[in-house]
Design an enzyme around this catalytic site. Sequence first.
Site, PDB file in Angstrom:
ATOM      1  N   SER B 190     -54.637  55.517 -47.571  1.00 17.00           N
ATOM      2  CA  SER B 190     -54.702  55.303 -48.758  1.00 17.00           C
ATOM      3  C   SER B 190     -53.779  56.609 -49.532  1.00 17.00           C
ATOM      4  CB  SER B 190     -56.087  55.257 -49.320  1.00 17.00           C
ATOM      5  OG  SER B 190     -56.396  55.215 -50.707  1.00 17.00           O
ATOM      6  N   ASP B 288     -55.131  43.601 -47.963  1.00 19.16           N
ATOM      7  CA  ASP B 288     -55.003  44.606 -48.795  1.00 19.16           C
ATOM      8  C   ASP B 288     -53.869  44.087 -49.790  1.00 19.16           C
ATOM      9  OD1 ASP B 288     -54.458  47.109 -50.286  1.00 19.16           O
ATOM     10  OD2 ASP B 288     -54.210  48.187 -48.636  1.00 19.16           O
TER      11      ASP B 288
END
Lengths: 616, 344
Positions: B190, B288
Amino acid sequence: MKRDHNHLQPNPDPSSLRGAPSTGKAKVWDEESAQQDCGMDELLAVLGYKVKTSDMAEVAQKLEQLEEVMCNVQDDGISHLASETVHYNPSDLSTWLESMLSELNPPSTFDPFGAAGTAAAALDDSFLGPAESSTLTTLDFDNINRKHQKSGQQIFEEASCSDYDLKAIPGKAIYSQKTQPQTHDSSSSSTPTNVKSEKRFKSTSGPPSPSDIFPPPPPPAAASYGIPTASTRPVVLVDSQENGIRLVHALMACAEAVQQNNLNLAEALVKQIGFLAISQAGAMRKVATYFAEALARRIYRFYPQNPLDHSFSDVLHMHFYETCPYLKFAHFTANQAILEAFEGKKRVHVIDFSMNQGMQWPALMQALALRVGGPPAFRLTGIGPPSHDNSDHLQEVGCKLAQFAKKIHVEFEYRGLVANSLADLDASMLDLRPSEVEAVAVNSVFELHKLLARPGAIDKVFSVVKQMKPELVTIVEQEANHNGPVFLDRFTESLHFYSTLFDSLEGSVSSQDKVMSEVYLGKQICNVVACEGVDRIERHESLTQWRNRLSTAGFSPVHLGSNAFKQASMLLALFAGGDGYGVEENNGCLMLGWHNRPLITTSAWKLTNKTTAISQ
Amino acid sequence: MAGSNEVNLNECKMVVPLNTWVLISSFKLAYNLLRRPDGTFNRHLAEFLDRKVPANLNPVDGVFSFDVLIDRATGLLCRIYRPATAEEPEPNIVELEKPVVGDVVPVIIFFHGGSFAHSSANSAIYDTLCRRLVGICKAVVVSVNYRRAPENRYPCAYDDGWTAFKWVNSRSWLQSRKDSKVHIYLAGDSSGGNIAHHVAARAVESGIDVLGNILLNPMFGGQERTESEKRLDGKYFVTLRDRDWYWRAFLPEGENRDHPACNPFGPNGRSLEGIKFPKSLVVVAGLDLIQDWQLAYVEGLRKAGKEVKLLYMEQATIGFYLLPNNNHFHTVMDEISEFVSSDC
């Protein structure tokens, strides 16, 4: 796998070589299999969440419900959950979710199916914090805001802060050097304060009871989640070891020589340490000096006089109180728990095992005075060691508190009890009143570990505490194991512990306070390293070890919540060099650490089973 | 509204194991409480809720850890993870910085995720992940506790990453025997993946070698709304709205998402052509919502002639690498191991 009950063998075998630490890998597997028996999801347990596999679907459902409810409430519903609600023990997902659902859904419209499962949230009470739960208000909020606005931070922009009526933590304010008139006579009955003369009693002689020295191993449920916290040794290196490495090596080598009884070598090394220490800077030099001195005392068998001159140790204690946040954190977090436990009680009694100068109590009394519905009648029993001069130390402290109580209109009663050891206490000395009439809280800050020096002492004290039928027992202890059976292990652990502690003092504003605090800590170092047997009283143990002892003795955890956490965090920000300090939540306990190394822990306890208290 | 939520939640639940769903949903819930509409962050509650673990000198599954304060001025801590050896199963407390043994010893500098605002090096999820990396890669792992937004905006996290990088590079005890150099890999998930990229760029600029970048679901973005963002918004734990919030919290005030920190190959970005950028392993989760940006990043590397391996995990959601209970996890761990060991 050896479980380390250190009160068994206060006298180490000096010829024993440095063996494996008492707990190690083997313990990991035992913990994990114990968790399997409990049905906890192991994968989540490693990540810090306690969820039974059989509860997983239900927890998922609560998450879904909460998501849906949060979609439907306005933004201030969420904001309420974030800023008003007190959260407890986030590791227990089920209970945490439940508490939020109750906040957002009034019980009458609540789906009972969701509620049924929470009874199974077994180990701890789901102590749901009502939004109005009283909070110790002891901080100078204006100063905090100013400080952070200067550095451009915005973290304290909280709408709810305007509700707090914040005052400075009393320290020198109450116990300033300006003398206050000493009044030994109890005020007349028309005034609310009442100071009873202290009772003096002799320490009991005779051998300690052989029973209860070998408590059974605690049940697996008492352990925290699957991580082997019992064998955790956290270390933070604050100095580049490249500079101090020779010094540390010399200290360790010296300690090893001492352990092996090679006193000639030890002597030579101690001298070397002295030279090396001079070339070091800052905290490391001071720590090394104290440890070297302690080693020298051990080598030459020149043990420090125990106990210290009382007034001097008071002075040291107070400087320590002012310099760094450890004592304030301890008092603050313990008081928060006591305040919550005393909610709704009309008459309360605090029994303080660590009375000293009574610095913990003005803040609590103040918070009680400000309580919605008015303060309870507040009784305080302060226990402390005898004074060496002829002063009636405990009495003086009581008087000052009585004056304070009068000022803030709190009905106050005080008694000082002198005892050489807490183990000398019996319930009959405390003038306990029926628990329906008076709620009791027992408070111990950095005292319990001393009892581990004598076999049976800690168990005696626990048993007496149970007879007090307390609503709450608050305990603050150093977060370290300085009580292992092997001298070198104790030396190593304490070297790192005190290095970290000294490092945190370096940022202190007042150099006099700093020096006094170092002397204060230096005495502890001396005790850990140079003393043995009943003289070695600084027998610090870790939270996991204390948890085991307390659960075996019949106590269950009471959780400290997010409000205490937040206020404690804000308290830390007031201290110079505050950035290094941090609060951590650990299964309902709060730990204060320096650069992520936990140093002290506050925990709160209640009786597991109230009715059996009498028979103990 | 409620109806479509139900569909979302059900879909979501079908692609991940239940305990994973519970874990990530709990994070989502907590994070919703912490982000305030005015852009501020409830840091106290965040720290209270975050599950942390202390460093531990006692080896657990062959790995021990200790914290090091590497920059006092900023309070920058790193957690170091080392393998316990057969010769020394219990690390000696004075020899924590004992030289690594081996011709080639990879050192992985790891940047934890949390969208620049959440988590710490001592968060349980990241402590666990770093411990795994030690075993998988036979590496020393250095996890950087960088400063977070919104209290500390760009470029604080990158500066901290750079400070940690220089520190690691200058440790003689981390040098491999073969060439007396520290063999550094940069890794992160991330926001950590984003930081890894930028630290690598700075490293090569300074002439220091980085052997490889490992980016797990790296956080990139841009002003444009991409197809994946529109399609997957709110479906698998993450919303566009929260992504926007985190960028607003991290990027300098007044900047938009085409800032090069967020969009390194975007309109304000810089090509890496001709620059000795390390090889990259980029893992993208098929569920995602920011995958289009991650794929654009991979494309950007390729266009500049950089070596990059893309692992596109179709049915994976964010956070799949936090629990070893799915195939994506094992696939990725194998690839990481391969990526690092191919230099040894």
